[in-house]
Write a protein that holds these residues in place. Structure first.
Motif, PDB file in Angstrom:
ATOM      1  N   GLN A  53       0.822  -1.204   0.000  1.00  0.00           N
ATOM      2  CA  GLN A  53       0.000   0.000   0.000  1.00  0.00           C
ATOM      3  C   GLN A  53       0.858   1.258   0.000  1.00  0.00           C
ATOM      4  OE1 GLN A  53      -3.290   0.226  -0.519  1.00  0.00           O
ATOM      5  NE2 GLN A  53      -3.099  -1.989  -0.853  1.00  0.00           N
ATOM      6  N   ARG A  54       1.974   1.228   0.737  1.00  0.00           N
ATOM      7  CA  ARG A  54       2.860   2.399   0.741  1.00  0.00           C
ATOM      8  C   ARG A  54       3.510   2.585  -0.628  1.00  0.00           C
ATOM      9  NH1 ARG A  54       4.567   5.866   4.297  1.00  0.00           N
ATOM     10  NH2 ARG A  54       6.535   6.956   3.945  1.00  0.00           N
ATOM     11  N   PHE A  55       3.840   1.479  -1.264  1.00  0.00           N
ATOM     12  CA  PHE A  55       4.418   1.520  -2.607  1.00  0.00           C
ATOM     13  C   PHE A  55       3.447   2.191  -3.577  1.00  0.00           C
ATOM     14  CE2 PHE A  55       5.193  -0.517  -6.755  1.00  0.00           C
ATOM     15  CZ  PHE A  55       6.549  -0.303  -6.907  1.00  0.00           C
ATOM     16  N   PHE A  56       2.179   1.754  -3.538  1.00  0.00           N
ATOM     17  CA  PHE A  56       1.191   2.340  -4.434  1.00  0.00           C
ATOM     18  C   PHE A  56       0.854   3.780  -4.041  1.00  0.00           C
ATOM     19  CE2 PHE A  56      -0.227  -2.164  -5.395  1.00  0.00           C
ATOM     20  CZ  PHE A  56       0.266  -2.140  -6.686  1.00  0.00           C
ATOM     21  N   ASP A 157      10.943  11.111  -5.812  1.00  0.00           N
ATOM     22  CA  ASP A 157      10.973  10.330  -4.580  1.00  0.00           C
ATOM     23  C   ASP A 157      10.006  10.832  -3.527  1.00  0.00           C
ATOM     24  OD1 ASP A 157      11.508   8.539  -2.623  1.00  0.00           O
ATOM     25  OD2 ASP A 157      13.677   8.693  -2.777  1.00  0.00           O
ATOM     26  N   LEU A 158       8.756  10.418  -3.679  1.00  0.00           N
ATOM     27  CA  LEU A 158       7.738  10.720  -2.683  1.00  0.00           C
ATOM     28  C   LEU A 158       7.517   9.520  -1.764  1.00  0.00           C
ATOM     29  CD1 LEU A 158       7.291  13.148  -4.567  1.00  0.00           C
ATOM     30  CD2 LEU A 158       4.846  12.916  -4.154  1.00  0.00           C
ATOM     31  N   GLY A 159       8.561   8.713  -1.618  1.00  0.00           N
ATOM     32  CA  GLY A 159       8.443   7.504  -0.813  1.00  0.00           C
ATOM     33  C   GLY A 159       8.121   7.763   0.643  1.00  0.00           C
ATOM     34  N   ASP A 347       7.141   3.759   9.935  1.00  0.00           N
ATOM     35  CA  ASP A 347       6.811   3.886   8.522  1.00  0.00           C
ATOM     36  C   ASP A 347       7.738   3.043   7.685  1.00  0.00           C
ATOM     37  OD1 ASP A 347       4.766   5.517   9.003  1.00  0.00           O
ATOM     38  OD2 ASP A 347       5.678   7.352   8.228  1.00  0.00           O
ATOM     39  N   LEU A 348       7.238   2.555   6.571  1.00  0.00           N
ATOM     40  CA  LEU A 348       8.038   1.741   5.658  1.00  0.00           C
ATOM     41  C   LEU A 348       8.289   2.515   4.394  1.00  0.00           C
ATOM     42  CD1 LEU A 348       6.271  -1.659   6.129  1.00  0.00           C
ATOM     43  CD2 LEU A 348       8.673  -1.211   6.546  1.00  0.00           C
ATOM     44  N   PRO A 349       9.493   2.989   4.157  1.00  0.00           N
ATOM     45  CA  PRO A 349       9.779   3.736   2.938  1.00  0.00           C
ATOM     46  C   PRO A 349       9.735   2.836   1.724  1.00  0.00           C
ATOM     47  CG  PRO A 349      11.788   3.356   4.150  1.00  0.00           C
ATOM     48  CD  PRO A 349      10.665   2.838   5.008  1.00  0.00           C
ATOM     49  N   ALA A 350       9.386   3.418   0.612  1.00  0.00           N
ATOM     50  CA  ALA A 350       9.343   2.629  -0.605  1.00  0.00           C
ATOM     51  C   ALA A 350      10.664   2.613  -1.325  1.00  0.00           C
ATOM     52  CB  ALA A 350       8.266   3.193  -1.543  1.00  0.00           C
ATOM     53  N   GLY A 351      11.578   3.478  -0.942  1.00  0.00           N
ATOM     54  CA  GLY A 351      12.850   3.556  -1.635  1.00  0.00           C
ATOM     55  C   GLY A 351      13.885   2.679  -1.022  1.00  0.00           C
TER      56      GLY A 351
END
Length: 529
Positions: A53-56, A157-159, A347-351
């Protein structure tokens, strides 16, 4: 991760960058005959709904802004094996970080960059989103479109971006040392557009001075070594870097306008500097340990014991950059697998990875021949054998909090003693793996999201392992603060045995003293020169 052949209709040609959470590939849209960048979530994260979900969310935020001032998302989907991906702008001329390899920018270029980034932030803030990670590697340079006079700058990078409404309460303390506003750390709370004003101010400071801003309270004025820069410009930048949000410029647009006005003020007094005047910052910005309140487990294998908690649209904003500074084979699009983040909190960053380009910035090799502008020189001996590809992660871990003994040089020395910087280390007998010799069921507590996520499985990537060291020390280190002796040696003992053992022995247990001495020897080599 194996290389997929296609992502939907997009042919995948080669890898651009990889991190702990995702990989970015250079792709080709065969219908439109155009290059694209494709970000694919790593398979071991793809099964975790929160990470998906964080990725999307990152893709949706970029799509919602839908501005030529930000990286744009064209498509989204899943590979046959279930891994999600999204397709984005491919920036073919690198990043501002590449440009900074040549040194500080002329003031005219600084103003154009500030204008472009401020315009991008204005578009982002209009959607009630705060970026939280403005830095040179997240500003991409794209070839001009037909009819444009110069290269375009794109925010990427809006991760770790957040809706304003989601920052009223505590959130994960994320950001990059030197660019993160005080309110981002240790817990991000009350973030708004002024948080990004600080990041933009730090970016401009770097462009003017050629160096990342020092920690709060230790900053020289940006024009200290450049007498041609008006003092009024330095005043505008230092106001953007105020520790108190209320003291900063109220918006990115206000900052950029003030910067331009200061540069045009020919009657301004000569630039201050030369001697390196320090600006006191004071306040409550001291960073403290972070992490949950639940019981944590100290390092040390199966015997580890539980221990207590540880816009306005302005086209053609950027004059043509000198091409030789930005060529080098299409640098990774949104630094999206890249952004050097502080992976802390829940929080889980997407990067992921620490460098902004597939080959890393033009800096030192692992054997020591640093570029003159190596951005790590403030914190590490850049002529040492600390691998360049891990230096961002090491600097991040060493700045996770203010703790006696904790520093980037200490993290580097401990990694050297633990693994010799070997990311593939495997010691099944001790159940220790990777560059930091984590035991997987212990690393679980210090990974992003903590116990909410499953036990990580070897191989344990540096992008996961190194930031976890910072979180570990910042949560548990204060619990041994009163133990006598060398703080750095005590931290080594903590890493290997836990709080109770260090307290019981009044310092490093005997069996680990030689290990601690080895760390100290490496530490002498790795301190900045």
């Amino acid at each position: 991760m194996h290389q997929p052949t296609y992502a939907g209709r997009y042919r995948i040609d080669r890898r651009l960058g990889e991190g702990g959470f995702a990989t970015v590939w250079l792709g080709h849209d065969e219908e439109l005959h155009a290059p694209v960048a494709i970000k694919i979530l790593a398979s071991h994260w793809a099964e975790r709904e929160g990470v998906r979900q964080r990725f999307f969310q990152e893709a949706r935020l970029l799509r919602r802004v839908d501005s030529h001032l930000l990286v744009q998302v064209f498509d989204i989907g899943e590979l046959p094996d279930g891994r999600p991906y999204f397709v984005m702008t491919y920036a073919d001329r690198g990043t501002l970080e590449d440009r900074l390899a040549e040194g500080p920018l002329p003031l005219g270029e600084v103003l154009r960059v500030a204008e472009a980034v401020a315009s991008g932030l204005t578009a982002l803030h209009a959607t009630d989103v705060v970026h939280r990670d403005i830095k040179p590697s997240n500003v991409l340079v794209h070839s001009p479109a037909s009819g444009e006079d110069g290269d375009r700058l794109l925010l990427s990078d809006l991760g770790i971006a957040k809706r304003f409404a989601a920052t009223n309460g505590p959130t994960a303390g994320l950001g990059t040392p030197g660019y993160a506003a005080p309110e981002q750390l240790p817990l991000g709370q009350g973030l708004d557009a002024r948080t990004d004003v600080y990041g933009l101010g730090a970016l401009v400071y770097h462009l003017i001075s050629g160096r990342v801003p020092a920690p709060y309270g230790e900053q020289e004025r940006p024009e200290a070594t450049r007498p041609e820069i008006p003092a009024a410009v330095g005043d505008v930048v230092m106001k953007a870097l105020a520790a108190d949000q209320e003291t900063r410029w109220p918006s990115a647009r206000a900052f950029a306008d003030a910067l331009s006005a200061a540069a045009e003020r020919r009657e301004a007094e000569p630039a201050r500097g030369g001697g390196g005047t320090r600006t006191a910052r004071g306040g409550d910005e001291a960073r403290t340990a972070r992490g949950g309140d639940e019981a944590r487990t100290a390092r040390g294998g199966d015997e580890a014991r539980p221990v207590a908690g540880r816009t306005r649209h302005i086209p053609n904003l950027v004059a043509p950059f000198r091409r030789h500074a930005l060529l080098g084979g299409g640098v990774l699009i949104a630094a999206l697998a890249s952004g050097a983040l502080l992976l802390r909190g829940a929080d889980l960053p997407a990067g992921g990875p620490a460098s902004s380009t597939p080959s890393g910035p033009a800096a030192s090799s692992a054997t020591g021949a640093p570029a003159a502008t190596d951005r790590h020189a403030r914190w590490l001996n850049v002529r040492s054998d600390v691998p360049e590809r891990y230096r961002d992660l090491i600097v991040q871990a060493g700045h996770t909090c203010d703790l006696p003994g904790l520093s980037p040089a200490f993290i580097a020395a401990l990694l050297k003693a633990e693994s010799g910087f070997d990311p593939d280390l495997s010691d099944p007998e001790r159940d220790e793996y990777g560059i930091a010799r984590w035991t997987p069921h212990v690393l679980r507590f210090w990974q992003p999201g903590g116990r909410k996520n499953p036990v990580p499985e070897p191989p344990l990537s540096p992008e996961l392992s190194i930031p976890a060291m910072g979180r570990f020390f910042c949560k548990l280190g204060p619990q041994i603060a009163e133990v006598p002796g060398d703080p750095e040696a005590n931290l080594v003992g903590l890493y290997r045995t836990g709080v109770d053992v260090v307290r019981e022995h009044g310092g490093v247990p005997g069996e680990w003293r030689e290990h601690a001495a080895r760390v100290k020897r490496y530490l002498d080599d790795y301190r900045p020169r």
